[in-house]
Design a protein around this motif. Structure first.
Motif, short mmCIF file in Angstrom:
data_model
loop_
_atom_site.label_atom_id
_atom_site.label_comp_id
_atom_site.label_asym_id
_atom_site.label_seq_id
_atom_site.Cartn_x
_atom_site.Cartn_y
_atom_site.Cartn_z
N LEU A 182 0.93 -1.15 -0.01
CA LEU A 182 -0.01 0.06 -0.08
C LEU A 182 0.96 1.26 0.05
O LEU A 182 0.60 2.27 -0.66
CB LEU A 182 -0.74 -0.01 1.28
N ASN A 183 1.95 1.25 0.92
CA ASN A 183 2.92 2.27 0.98
C ASN A 183 3.49 2.54 -0.44
O ASN A 183 3.81 3.81 -0.90
CB ASN A 183 4.09 2.10 1.97
N VAL A 184 3.93 1.36 -1.40
CA VAL A 184 4.29 1.91 -2.70
C VAL A 184 3.19 2.30 -3.48
O VAL A 184 3.66 3.22 -4.48
CB VAL A 184 4.80 0.36 -3.16
N ALA A 185 2.10 1.84 -3.29
CA ALA A 185 0.96 2.22 -4.57
C ALA A 185 0.28 3.81 -4.30
O ALA A 185 0.04 4.54 -5.10
CB ALA A 185 -0.10 1.03 -4.48
N TYR A 186 0.21 3.98 -3.02
CA TYR A 186 -0.52 5.17 -2.64
C TYR A 186 0.47 6.21 -1.82
O TYR A 186 1.42 5.58 -1.00
CB TYR A 186 -1.46 5.05 -1.79
N ASP A 187 0.23 7.21 -2.06
CA ASP A 187 0.84 8.55 -1.17
C ASP A 187 0.51 8.35 0.33
O ASP A 187 1.38 8.44 1.18
CB ASP A 187 0.66 9.69 -1.91
N ASN A 188 -0.82 8.59 0.40
CA ASN A 188 -0.94 8.49 1.95
C ASN A 188 -2.19 7.43 2.09
O ASN A 188 -3.20 7.48 1.30
CB ASN A 188 -1.66 9.68 2.65
N VAL A 189 -2.07 6.35 2.93
CA VAL A 189 -3.00 5.40 3.02
C VAL A 189 -3.93 5.81 3.95
O VAL A 189 -3.89 6.13 4.92
CB VAL A 189 -2.68 4.07 3.75
N ASN A 190 -5.38 6.09 3.33
CA ASN A 190 -6.60 6.48 4.29
C ASN A 190 -7.45 5.27 4.63
O ASN A 190 -7.12 4.14 4.08
CB ASN A 190 -7.32 7.52 3.76
N LYS A 191 -8.40 5.54 5.23
CA LYS A 191 -9.32 4.38 5.93
C LYS A 191 -9.95 3.49 4.77
O LYS A 191 -10.05 2.48 4.71
CB LYS A 191 -10.26 4.87 6.72
N ASP A 192 -10.30 4.17 3.60
CA ASP A 192 -11.06 3.66 2.47
C ASP A 192 -10.10 2.52 1.74
O ASP A 192 -10.48 1.51 1.53
CB ASP A 192 -11.34 4.62 1.27
#
Lengths: 143, 165
Positions: B137-147
């Motif tokens: 998730l950290n690789v794919a998204y800048d900031n990981v939110n609840k959704d």
């Protein structure tokens, strides 16, 4: 007299090197282990010899290519018993990156009883020294 | 003669240049490519390592009771090339600086690095799936939110339905 000789022989196994179609990477590491003062394998009481008839510990490199197979087996039979065999590098142990090639007859333990494996491509001189120390332990029990 | 003496005295003062190994400590150069370490928690079973492995050392397969995936790396055919580490998206595979590889013949086939990824049930339909590692998730998204966290608990089919409706 025989007892005394056995006691002495335990402390100074002679090394013999067989190249079974190696790329020379492991051979360079073996030469480094033996020849340059930094690693100096002679501290362990070992000495490289030029004739298979004088050998106690055999170091084999290379994946046993089809062309060299007969010659290696003939050479191995010339080494008097008891002997300890050490496979240096991944090639003699499993075939390494050459596994399943039409030119390879190995892995070497299908033809020769191997005692110690030192995987690596190539292994560090320290890892080879580790393997030789292990081989000397086996050598002491075989005498 | 004098130059020879100078060298001899200098060498005497310098002490032995022989590495004390195996009787003492040795040095390890920084960045040495040694035995591989595998972290099953970070692995997402993309099988890229299995694909790029030059020596064919890596195998990822489903265990017989279908409860998860098993990672097996046989050190005896690994060439320490480091391709698996380079291509691993979540850095689950690392090359350590451990070069102590010598072992006896009886341990030849036991000389492996193993890991086990246990399947988790999908939060919506319960289908067993490979858990999504937070590293991915950290690789794919800048900031990981609840959704995104919630979506990562779903299997690919349920995720598609949830996102596209």
């Amino acid at each position: 007299m025989k007892k005394l000789l056995q006691k002495i022989a335990k402390k100074s196994p002679w090394l013999y090197r067989i190249n079974a179609g190696s790329c020379n990477g492991c051979d360079v590491e073996l030469a480094t282990t033996a020849c340059i003062p930094r690693y100096d394998v002679e501290r362990l009481g070992c000495k490289y010899c030029g004739s298979p008839k004088h050998a106690d510990i055999v170091l084999i490199t290379g994946p046993l290519t089809a062309r060299v197979k007969e010659k290696v087996l003939r050479l191995y039979d010339e080494i008097p018993d008891p002997k300890v065999t050490v496979a240096i590098g991944v090639c003699p142990i499993s075939g390494g990156v050459f596994r399943d090639s039409y030119a390879i007859s190995g892995p070497i333990d299908n033809f020769i009883p191997v005692d110690v494996n030192v995987p690596g491509c190539p292994p560090r001189p320290q890892a080879i020294i580790d393997g030789i120390v292990e081989a000397i332990k086996i050598w002491e029990t075989r005498l | 003669m004098s130059s020879f003496l100078k060298i001899a005295i200098r060498n005497l003062l310098k002490g032995p240049s022989t590495d004390p190994y195996p009787y003492g400590e040795t040095f390890v150069p920084k960045g040495l490519r040694g035995k591989i370490k595998y972290n099953a928690k970070a692995c997402v079973a993309c099988r890229m390592c299995e694909h790029v492995c030059a020596g064919g050392a890596i195998q990822i397969r489903e265990v017989s009771d279908k409860s998860g995936l098993e990672f097996i790396l046989w050190h005896n055919t690994c060439a320490f090339c480091g391709l698996c580490e380079h291509y691993c998206p979540t850095k689950a595979i690392r090359l350590t600086e451990d070069y102590h590889t010598a072992h006896r013949q009886e341990d030849k086939y036991r000389y492996v690095e193993k890991g086990f990824i246990k399947y988790v049930p999908c939060a919506s339909c319960g289908t067993p799936m490979v858990p999504t590692a937070p590293e991915l998730l950290n690789v794919a998204y800048d900031n990981v939110n609840k959704d995104i966290e919630r979506l990562s608990k779903l299997c690919s089919k349920c995720r598609k339905e949830k996102v596209c409706g």
